[in-house]
Design a protein around this motif. Structure first.
Motif, PDB file in Angstrom:
ATOM      1  N   CYS A 130       1.013  -1.245   0.139  1.00  0.00           N
ATOM      2  CA  CYS A 130       0.003  -0.084   0.026  1.00  0.00           C
ATOM      3  C   CYS A 130       1.080   1.236  -0.089  1.00  0.00           C
ATOM      4  CB  CYS A 130      -0.901   0.097   1.348  1.00  0.00           C
ATOM      5  SG  CYS A 130      -1.814   1.596   1.547  1.00  0.00           S
ATOM      6  N   ALA A 131       0.884   2.014  -0.971  1.00  0.00           N
ATOM      7  CA  ALA A 131       1.627   3.134  -1.167  1.00  0.00           C
ATOM      8  C   ALA A 131       1.241   4.256  -0.220  1.00  0.00           C
ATOM      9  CB  ALA A 131       1.463   3.901  -2.559  1.00  0.00           C
ATOM     10  N   VAL A 132       0.036   4.327   0.408  1.00  0.00           N
ATOM     11  CA  VAL A 132      -0.408   5.208   1.492  1.00  0.00           C
ATOM     12  C   VAL A 132       0.304   5.090   2.706  1.00  0.00           C
ATOM     13  CG1 VAL A 132      -2.372   5.958   2.839  1.00  0.00           C
ATOM     14  CG2 VAL A 132      -2.637   5.833   0.574  1.00  0.00           C
ATOM     15  N   LYS A 133       0.165   3.634   3.120  1.00  0.00           N
ATOM     16  CA  LYS A 133       1.004   3.264   4.359  1.00  0.00           C
ATOM     17  C   LYS A 133       2.368   3.533   4.330  1.00  0.00           C
ATOM     18  CE  LYS A 133      -0.673  -1.039   4.812  1.00  0.00           C
ATOM     19  NZ  LYS A 133      -0.969  -2.420   5.375  1.00  0.00           N
ATOM     20  N   ALA A 134       2.952   3.295   3.074  1.00  0.00           N
ATOM     21  CA  ALA A 134       4.395   3.437   3.096  1.00  0.00           C
ATOM     22  C   ALA A 134       4.675   4.788   3.334  1.00  0.00           C
ATOM     23  CB  ALA A 134       4.867   3.114   1.365  1.00  0.00           C
ATOM     24  N   ALA A 135       3.939   5.724   2.624  1.00  0.00           N
ATOM     25  CA  ALA A 135       4.240   7.136   2.856  1.00  0.00           C
ATOM     26  C   ALA A 135       3.920   7.638   4.074  1.00  0.00           C
ATOM     27  CB  ALA A 135       3.120   8.053   1.878  1.00  0.00           C
ATOM     28  N   LEU A 136       3.165   6.771   4.947  1.00  0.00           N
ATOM     29  CA  LEU A 136       3.169   7.183   6.524  1.00  0.00           C
ATOM     30  C   LEU A 136       4.416   6.621   7.194  1.00  0.00           C
ATOM     31  CD1 LEU A 136       1.465   7.674   8.869  1.00  0.00           C
ATOM     32  CD2 LEU A 136       0.478   5.202   8.886  1.00  0.00           C
ATOM     33  N   GLU A 137       4.934   5.571   6.628  1.00  0.00           N
ATOM     34  CA  GLU A 137       6.323   5.157   7.203  1.00  0.00           C
ATOM     35  C   GLU A 137       7.411   5.955   7.011  1.00  0.00           C
ATOM     36  OE1 GLU A 137       6.821   1.123   6.113  1.00  0.00           O
ATOM     37  OE2 GLU A 137       5.181   0.456   7.213  1.00  0.00           O
ATOM     38  N   ARG A 138       7.489   6.632   5.853  1.00  0.00           N
ATOM     39  CA  ARG A 138       8.344   7.631   5.355  1.00  0.00           C
ATOM     40  C   ARG A 138       8.164   9.133   6.002  1.00  0.00           C
ATOM     41  NH1 ARG A 138       6.925   5.812   0.219  1.00  0.00           N
ATOM     42  NH2 ARG A 138       6.044   7.931  -0.231  1.00  0.00           N
ATOM     43  N   GLY A 139       7.086   9.153   6.612  1.00  0.00           N
ATOM     44  CA  GLY A 139       6.836  10.543   7.174  1.00  0.00           C
ATOM     45  C   GLY A 139       6.070  11.496   6.427  1.00  0.00           C
TER      46      GLY A 139
END
Length: 383
Positions: free
Chosen positions: A357-366
């Protein structure tokens, strides 16, 4: 005029503005009698002088099983144009009564019963900001009052779910001033996010206002405001007590149709008193034990501004149920989430548990703030 088949039970409805057409009818099981019943009730009603007809006494319709029958015949969906029909704007609603401003006089009005019936799925068939057509009725010894005959199509609505019905808090506004406070009560980013979703879903431009900014000793509230500014939203830092940001707020409201919204105790009425002298809106203190404000504004009220335009002052809302917004559309109202959605592996990704999920990946990156993602998940799982 709505005419019901006298030996019917199940109600079918049509949407407002349907110009007298029946939009749907429930499935009807066949009856044992081979004789078919008449199907031209609407045409007969139109040809009748008084628009009322009765079923043939000899015609029998027997419901079968759990299904029942009823036809709804709409002969006239809107009131006829008349010299006595006036136009105005609803400035306050109190139960089944509304105050309507026609530009010269404020008329106390009731709502025509057929209008309440037609909009029964809504908690309120008439709301503040509605453009309506009404008649004025009077009898000897009784003061004149109006009767609202119809409501013109709405735009710019702020709505929520109240019980099982949709409650439109205000209609026909351009922007929503979403007010939070730096302290007393503390800012609630999740409630701000809910207001933003409600505004965007209703085609209203949200503006984030952080009031009582003079109480922000650790810059926590200012950091929240900066977060929304980086997302592209218009923001304001104000203090009704010190006068900070009052001129900017007045300029923002000038010549526009706005609603000011937020939880109780954040200072909405105080801000309006500050931007326009003479309003003298009632204000209240915060209950410090619970860090919640008292409901000093109990009904939405439309206020004409000296600088042009108007603003609707709304009661404080501590909970905003947005179940009316489909879960599949929520991502579109979070601008920081929506930009990553095309990169998700699965086209039906909910961004809550899926892999890749690109959204969760963006969440992890900040790239997405945890509070914003949490707001999305709360709304999604509650839908």
């Amino acid at each position: 005029t709505m005419l019901h088949h006298p030996i019917s039970r199940r109600i079918t409805t049509s949407t407002p503005g349907s110009s007298g057409k029946i939009t749907g009818e429930s499935p009807i099981r066949s009856v044992r009698s081979p004789r078919r019943r008449q199907k031209d009730w609407t045409e007969q009603a139109r040809q009748s002088e008084d628009h009322e007809i009765d079923a043939t006494r000899g015609e029998q319709i027997t419901p079968r099983g759990d299904l029942s029958r009823q036809r709804t015949i709409i002969v006239r969906d809107e009131p006829p144009e008349s010299a006595d029909l006036r136009r105005g704007t609803v400035i306050a609603v109190r139960g089944l009564f509304a105050d309507v401003d026609d530009g010269q006089t404020i008329w106390p009005c009731t709502v025509r019963r057929i209008l309440r019936t037609r909009l029964i799925q809504e908690r309120n068939s008439v709301t503040v900001g509605d453009h309506v057509r009404f008649t004025v009725e009077a009898s000897e010894g009784v003061a004149k009052e109006g009767v609202i005959e119809s409501v013109e199509p709405r735009r710019g609505q702020l709505s929520r779910l109240a019980g099982r019905r949709v409650q439109t808090i205000v209609a026909n506004v351009d922007q929503a001033i979403i007010v939070s406070s730096a302290a007393q009560p503390d800012p609630k980013p999740h409630l701000i996010d809910r207001y933003i979703v409600s505004a965007l879903a209703g085609d209203i431009t949200p503006v984030i206002c952080m009031n009582k900014i003079d109480l922000d000793v650790d810059n926590f509230a200012l950091d929240i405001l900066t977060r929304y500014q980086h997302l592209g939203y218009a923001t304001l830092a104000t203090s009704a007590g010190t006068g900070v940001g009052i001129d900017a707020l007045r300029d923002l409201l000038k010549g526009k149709e706005s609603v000011i919204a937020g939880q109780s105790g954040v200072g909405k009425s105080s801000l309006l008193n500050a931007i326009q002298s003479g309003l003298e809106l009632r204000t209240g203190e915060v209950i410090h034990k619970y860090d919640k404000g008292r409901h000093t504004t109990t009904t939405a009220t439309l206020i004409r501004l000296d600088v042009g335009g108007y603003v609707v002052d709304t009661p404080g809302i501590r909970a905003l149920d947005l179940s009316i917004v489909p879960r599949g559309e929520l991502e579109a109202y979070f601008v920081d989430i929506a930009r990553f959605v095309p990169d998700c592996k699965f086209p039906d990704c909910t961004h809550t548990h899926e892999a890749d999920c690109a959204v969760k990946a963006a969440l992890e990156r900040g790239d997405i703030h945890p509070d914003r993602y949490d707001s999305y998940v709360r709304l999604f799982t509650a839908g």
